[in-house]
Design a protein around this motif. Sequence first.
Motif, PDB file in Angstrom:
ATOM      1  N   PHE A  31       0.830  -1.210   0.000  1.00 43.91           N
ATOM      2  CA  PHE A  31       0.000   0.000   0.000  1.00 43.91           C
ATOM      3  C   PHE A  31       0.863   1.258   0.000  1.00 43.91           C
ATOM      4  N   TYR A  32       1.931   1.239   0.807  1.00 45.06           N
ATOM      5  CA  TYR A  32       2.759   2.437   0.906  1.00 45.06           C
ATOM      6  C   TYR A  32       3.490   2.707  -0.404  1.00 45.06           C
ATOM      7  N   LEU A  33       3.974   1.666  -1.073  1.00 39.05           N
ATOM      8  CA  LEU A  33       4.630   1.857  -2.360  1.00 39.05           C
ATOM      9  C   LEU A  33       3.673   2.445  -3.383  1.00 39.05           C
ATOM     10  N   CYS A  34       2.411   2.029  -3.340  1.00 38.82           N
ATOM     11  CA  CYS A  34       1.395   2.614  -4.229  1.00 38.82           C
ATOM     12  C   CYS A  34       1.258   4.108  -3.955  1.00 38.82           C
ATOM     13  N   LYS A  52       2.385  10.707  -3.801  1.00 33.94           N
ATOM     14  CA  LYS A  52       3.416  11.401  -3.030  1.00 33.94           C
ATOM     15  C   LYS A  52       3.620  12.839  -3.488  1.00 33.94           C
ATOM     16  N   LYS A  53       3.622  13.080  -4.807  1.00 34.55           N
ATOM     17  CA  LYS A  53       3.914  14.405  -5.342  1.00 34.55           C
ATOM     18  C   LYS A  53       2.679  15.296  -5.458  1.00 34.55           C
ATOM     19  N   GLU A  54       1.511  14.776  -5.114  1.00 33.83           N
ATOM     20  CA  GLU A  54       0.293  15.580  -5.180  1.00 33.83           C
ATOM     21  C   GLU A  54       0.268  16.595  -4.032  1.00 33.83           C
ATOM     22  N   THR A  55      -0.376  17.733  -4.280  1.00 33.98           N
ATOM     23  CA  THR A  55      -0.447  18.801  -3.267  1.00 33.98           C
ATOM     24  C   THR A  55      -1.770  18.800  -2.511  1.00 33.98           C
ATOM     25  N   ASN A  87      -4.041  13.326   1.129  1.00 34.62           N
ATOM     26  CA  ASN A  87      -2.878  12.485   1.397  1.00 34.62           C
ATOM     27  C   ASN A  87      -2.798  12.078   2.861  1.00 34.62           C
ATOM     28  N   ARG A  88      -3.204  12.988   3.763  1.00 32.87           N
ATOM     29  CA  ARG A  88      -3.236  12.646   5.186  1.00 32.87           C
ATOM     30  C   ARG A  88      -4.191  11.483   5.443  1.00 32.87           C
ATOM     31  N   ILE A 108       7.206   9.713   8.474  1.00 33.62           N
ATOM     32  CA  ILE A 108       7.912  10.917   8.028  1.00 33.62           C
ATOM     33  C   ILE A 108       7.078  11.701   7.029  1.00 33.62           C
ATOM     34  N   ASP A 109       6.468  10.995   6.086  1.00 34.79           N
ATOM     35  CA  ASP A 109       5.616  11.659   5.091  1.00 34.79           C
ATOM     36  C   ASP A 109       4.430  12.348   5.760  1.00 34.79           C
ATOM     37  N   LEU A 110       3.857  11.697   6.764  1.00 37.03           N
ATOM     38  CA  LEU A 110       2.723  12.281   7.464  1.00 37.03           C
ATOM     39  C   LEU A 110       3.138  13.553   8.204  1.00 37.03           C
ATOM     40  N   GLN A 111       4.290  13.541   8.838  1.00 41.54           N
ATOM     41  CA  GLN A 111       4.785  14.734   9.524  1.00 41.54           C
ATOM     42  C   GLN A 111       5.032  15.875   8.549  1.00 41.54           C
ATOM     43  N   GLU A 112       5.541  15.548   7.371  1.00 35.62           N
ATOM     44  CA  GLU A 112       5.762  16.574   6.358  1.00 35.62           C
ATOM     45  C   GLU A 112       4.440  17.212   5.939  1.00 35.62           C
TER      46      GLU A 112
END
Length: 234
Positions: free
Chosen positions: A18-21, A27-30, A35-36, A202-206
Amino acid sequence: MMEFIVYEIKVAAILMAFYLCFRFLLKKETLHKLNRVVLVTIAAIPFILPFCIIEIDIPMEIEQWTIEPVTTIMATAIEPEVIATRDRGWWIAALGITLCIGITATLLRIIISVISIMRIIRNGKEVERGDRDTIFVTDREIDPFSWMKYIVISKEDWDGNHTSIIVHEKAHIYKGHSYELMLVNILAAMQWFNPAIWMLRIDLQELHEYEADEAVLKAGTDIKEYQYLLIKKA
């Protein structure tokens, strides 16, 4: 113990997939809010899916077989299987113990962190209380942070231009970022060996920081001044 190990492996495989998807597709979407939600869902769903069992009834014709007495043959065939089970029993137990130690250590780390945060808040001075947040000033030289409904800021930052800092931390509180991180931290303890859960964290914190920064800019803060503030804090 073997059932627990198999469960952890299933969760790890699903979580990684799931995370790789997410990394390749979103990942690059704003769309930070979307995304959260996706990241929190990706963190939680793998722990549920292994319990979902799908049964499909397929009619089959069973031929009649003549069963011959094979008592002696079966006894001989079972013996190697029993020996093999005994041989692999030690590493199953060792792997299970290792998993439990890692989970316990990670949970203890979370508990210690929460205790440290509460100690800082308790030793700080309450300077402002609102309906959804409370601000504490501490004499310790720490970076401003928020946790649940509390905002902690150093005396140096409070005496300076702290408006942007408070807006930033209030955004974390109003959007419930602390609750999401706490959930992910607990789930990460269960998958402490899986790099996907830590990268997800890490992605969630960002995303949390992006949302808080957007709230500051929407409040009318000058972009250059805010950039200088971020550089100073960095």
